[in-house]
Design a protein around this motif. Structure first.
Motif, mmCIF file in Angstrom:
data_model
loop_
_atom_site.group_PDB
_atom_site.id
_atom_site.type_symbol
_atom_site.label_atom_id
_atom_site.label_comp_id
_atom_site.label_asym_id
_atom_site.label_seq_id
_atom_site.Cartn_x
_atom_site.Cartn_y
_atom_site.Cartn_z
ATOM 1 N N ILE A 143 -2.295 7.343 -4.190
ATOM 2 C CA ILE A 143 -1.301 6.354 -3.745
ATOM 3 C C ILE A 143 -0.379 5.996 -4.904
ATOM 4 C CG2 ILE A 143 -0.927 4.065 -2.759
ATOM 5 C CD1 ILE A 143 -3.598 4.260 -1.365
ATOM 6 N N VAL A 144 -0.952 5.880 -6.095
ATOM 7 C CA VAL A 144 -0.158 5.596 -7.297
ATOM 8 C C VAL A 144 0.879 6.697 -7.525
ATOM 9 C CG1 VAL A 144 -0.245 5.381 -9.809
ATOM 10 C CG2 VAL A 144 -1.939 4.199 -8.399
ATOM 11 N N LYS A 145 0.483 7.951 -7.310
ATOM 12 C CA LYS A 145 1.393 9.084 -7.499
ATOM 13 C C LYS A 145 2.601 8.987 -6.579
ATOM 14 C CE LYS A 145 1.583 14.142 -7.343
ATOM 15 N NZ LYS A 145 0.836 15.389 -7.025
ATOM 16 N N ASP A 146 2.387 8.532 -5.346
ATOM 17 C CA ASP A 146 3.496 8.386 -4.396
ATOM 18 C C ASP A 146 4.354 7.161 -4.694
ATOM 19 O OD1 ASP A 146 2.844 10.652 -2.949
ATOM 20 O OD2 ASP A 146 1.784 9.562 -1.358
ATOM 21 N N ASN A 147 3.834 6.257 -5.532
ATOM 22 C CA ASN A 147 4.513 4.983 -5.792
ATOM 23 C C ASN A 147 4.568 4.666 -7.281
ATOM 24 O OD1 ASN A 147 4.805 3.658 -2.888
ATOM 25 N ND2 ASN A 147 2.786 4.609 -2.974
ATOM 26 N N PRO A 148 5.182 5.534 -8.070
ATOM 27 C CA PRO A 148 5.210 5.309 -9.526
ATOM 28 C C PRO A 148 5.996 4.066 -9.925
ATOM 29 C CG PRO A 148 6.712 7.084 -8.918
ATOM 30 C CD PRO A 148 5.928 6.747 -7.688
ATOM 31 N N GLN A 149 6.792 3.547 -8.996
ATOM 32 C CA GLN A 149 7.631 2.375 -9.279
ATOM 33 C C GLN A 149 6.891 1.056 -9.107
ATOM 34 O OE1 GLN A 149 7.427 3.988 -6.494
ATOM 35 N NE2 GLN A 149 7.867 2.684 -4.736
ATOM 36 N N LEU A 150 5.623 1.124 -8.666
ATOM 37 C CA LEU A 150 4.888 -0.093 -8.337
ATOM 38 C C LEU A 150 3.607 -0.249 -9.152
ATOM 39 C CD1 LEU A 150 5.086 0.020 -4.425
ATOM 40 C CD2 LEU A 150 6.528 -1.308 -5.983
ATOM 41 N N ASN A 151 3.212 -1.516 -9.327
ATOM 42 C CA ASN A 151 1.867 -1.855 -9.799
ATOM 43 C C ASN A 151 1.024 -2.156 -8.559
ATOM 44 O OD1 ASN A 151 2.397 -1.900 -12.723
ATOM 45 N ND2 ASN A 151 3.694 -3.660 -12.248
ATOM 46 N N LEU A 152 -0.058 -1.411 -8.365
ATOM 47 C CA LEU A 152 -0.885 -1.552 -7.169
ATOM 48 C C LEU A 152 -2.218 -2.192 -7.517
ATOM 49 C CD1 LEU A 152 -0.076 1.952 -5.674
ATOM 50 C CD2 LEU A 152 0.660 -0.244 -4.756
#
Length: 342
Positions: free
Chosen positions: A144-153
């Motif tokens: 999920i992090v890979k798909d959303n590098p712009q976010l802190n999850l």
């Protein structure tokens, strides 16, 4: 003369009562918002025709149409050959509009890495499949992090939510997952009801939306209009061309465009994971299930007139409610099919 006028009036009253039609229909929740609008508007134009629609899910719509317990049904999934053969009442598929299924989520603690950045999430199809397979259990999973590098999850558990009843929305969603995940296809497959490996069930689009909205960490799927109506966050999905797109009428229209050129005569098609840079991948036609022959010719004539009105006036209302109208080529085909209703 006076007696003649009274007799004429009585005949007109009898004719008016005879022509009044109370039509019962049931089925898919996916298109219910636009069907409710159409049926109300048509009744305002034709007060003698009232269409009562019960959004019980596509599975119920197929069953009740097949048994003749409703005048017509609705389904988001094409009915299979075996179910068509078994049906007591023979019916045809009439596509009405197209819609999108979107992933919805409730993830407190998501923050953008850049000040003022968006907190909307992206999802690849295989990631969605693995959430429901139980392979991805945390919101900060590396995929999920890979798909959303712009976010802190956040390091929070995911609760997968699914439809608990037979549903065309589930058919569309699992049809998509079967196309993008070999593991999903072999272990679960696509149907209106499947054996979910993990998660919790909720009834209808409204139930899934409510469950996700009130449960931190929840993830689910609903028709686009329900996400919009409930002001819910819904994610962008990676399409076949590798582009992340949010569900929209334009994305659905793009997904339908190629298929419209080769639409089969019975309209039973799938447009999930369609090619094209602008194609939203979890898109589908939705159908009314119309008997080939109505036992009451007047009722058949009323349904036929409604379907014609739908093409002439109703299609233009689709985008405002989050749906896409039928492509022009399909509208031409549908008009010819409507002419065969008896």
């Amino acid at each position: 003369m006076k007696l003649k006028l009274i007799a004429t009036g009585l005949l007109a009253m009898v004719a008016g009562v005879a022509s009044a039609q109370n039509i019962n229909a049931a089925g898919a929740t996916f298109p219910e918002p636009i069907y409710a609008k159409w049926f109300t508007e048509y009744n305002q134009l034709h007060p003698n025709v009232k269409i009562n629609y019960q959004p019980i899910g596509s599975g119920g719509g197929v069953l009740q149409t097949s048994q003749g317990t409703v005048d017509f049904g609705a389904s988001d999934m094409p009915v299979t050959d075996d179910k068509l053969a078994e049906a007591k009442i023979k019916f045809m598929h009439i596509p009405t509009v197209l819609g999108a299924i979107v992933p919805i989520y409730n993830v407190p603690g998501v923050t953008p890495k850049s000040p003022g950045g968006s907190t909307e999430l992206n999802f690849s199809g295989d990631v969605i499949a693995d959430i429901y397979l139980g392979k991805i259990a945390k919101w900060n999973d590396p995929r999920i992090v890979k798909d959303n590098p712009q976010l802190n999850l956040p390091d929070k558990p995911i609760l997968a939510v699914y439809r608990s009843e037979g549903s065309g929305t589930t058919f569309i969603f699992t049809d998509y997952l079967s196309r993008v995940s070999p593991d999903w296809k072999s272990k679960v497959g696509n149907n209106s009801a499947v054996k979910w490996p993990t998660g919790i069930g909720a009834s209808k689009n409204e139930g899934v939306a409510a469950m996700v909205k009130q449960t931190p960490g929840a993830f689910g799927y609903v028709e686009l209009i329900f996400a919009m109506q409930n002001k819910m966050s819904y994610g962008a999905v990676k399409n076949k061309a590798g582009k992340f797109l949010q569900g929209s009428p334009d994305g659905v229209t793009a997904a339908a465009a190629a298929q419209a050129k080769t639409m089969p005569a019975d309209y039973r098609v799938s447009i999930t994971d369609a090619p094209g840079a602008e194609s939203y991948p979890i898109s589908s036609f939705t159908y009314l299930l119309i008997p080939l022959h109505f036992a009451d010719p007047a009722k058949g004539a009323a349904v036929k007139d409604f379907l014609t009105w739908m093409l002439d006036h109703g299609e233009a209302e689709a985008p405002a409610l989050g749906y896409a109208p039928l492509p022009k080529q399909v509208q031409v085909m549908v008009r010819k099919t409507i002419a065969t209703v008896k």
